[in-house]
Design a protein around this motif. Structure first.
Motif, mmCIF file in Angstrom:
data_model
loop_
_atom_site.group_PDB
_atom_site.id
_atom_site.type_symbol
_atom_site.label_atom_id
_atom_site.label_comp_id
_atom_site.label_asym_id
_atom_site.label_seq_id
_atom_site.Cartn_x
_atom_site.Cartn_y
_atom_site.Cartn_z
ATOM 1 N N SER A 58 34.851 37.646 46.746
ATOM 2 C CA SER A 58 33.675 37.132 46.052
ATOM 3 C C SER A 58 34.057 35.877 45.300
ATOM 4 N N ASP A 107 34.828 33.512 42.337
ATOM 5 C CA ASP A 107 35.467 33.848 41.077
ATOM 6 C C ASP A 107 34.899 32.978 39.975
ATOM 7 N N SER A 128 35.423 33.729 36.792
ATOM 8 C CA SER A 128 36.134 34.043 35.554
ATOM 9 C C SER A 128 36.954 32.853 35.071
ATOM 10 N N ARG A 174 37.952 35.403 44.724
ATOM 11 C CA ARG A 174 38.903 36.442 44.355
ATOM 12 C C ARG A 174 38.728 37.647 45.265
ATOM 13 N N ALA A 175 39.860 38.129 45.767
ATOM 14 C CA ALA A 175 39.826 39.314 46.618
ATOM 15 C C ALA A 175 39.949 40.548 45.740
ATOM 16 N N SER A 176 39.174 41.554 46.070
ATOM 17 C CA SER A 176 39.366 42.832 45.377
ATOM 18 C C SER A 176 39.763 43.878 46.412
ATOM 19 N N LEU A 177 40.754 44.649 46.052
ATOM 20 C CA LEU A 177 41.256 45.667 46.970
ATOM 21 C C LEU A 177 40.377 46.906 46.843
ATOM 22 N N VAL A 178 39.901 47.360 47.985
ATOM 23 C CA VAL A 178 38.985 48.499 47.988
ATOM 24 C C VAL A 178 39.766 49.743 48.395
#
Ligand SMILES: [Zn+2]
Length: 66
Positions: free
Chosen positions: A3, A5, A7, A58-62
């Motif tokens: 998504s 980023d 931040s 930013r990648a988020s680990l699922v």
């Protein structure tokens, strides 16, 4: 999942001369690179520029089965 980023800083704009490779400093708006391009053209008679727009994601680990 990837998504954008929000931040950190927003997109960064840079202008790079296609003749000599000199580049403006990164800026958070397009105005500073545009001014840099005009000043660089006036100084060097180089008239081609690449406009670089860097944005961040930013990648988020699922969690899940592998
Ligand atoms: Zn140049």
């Amino acid at each position: 999942m990837l998504s954008s980023d929000a931040s950190g800083s927003g997109p960064i704009y840079v202008a790079e001369c296609t003749t000599c490779g000199d580049a403006s400093e990164g800026a958070e708006d397009t105005e500073a690179p545009e001014i840099w391009s005009l000043q660089h053209a006036g100084r060097t008679e180089h008239t081609g520029f690449r406009n670089i727009d860097t944005s961040f994601s930013r990648a988020s680990l699922v969690e899940g089965p592998r």
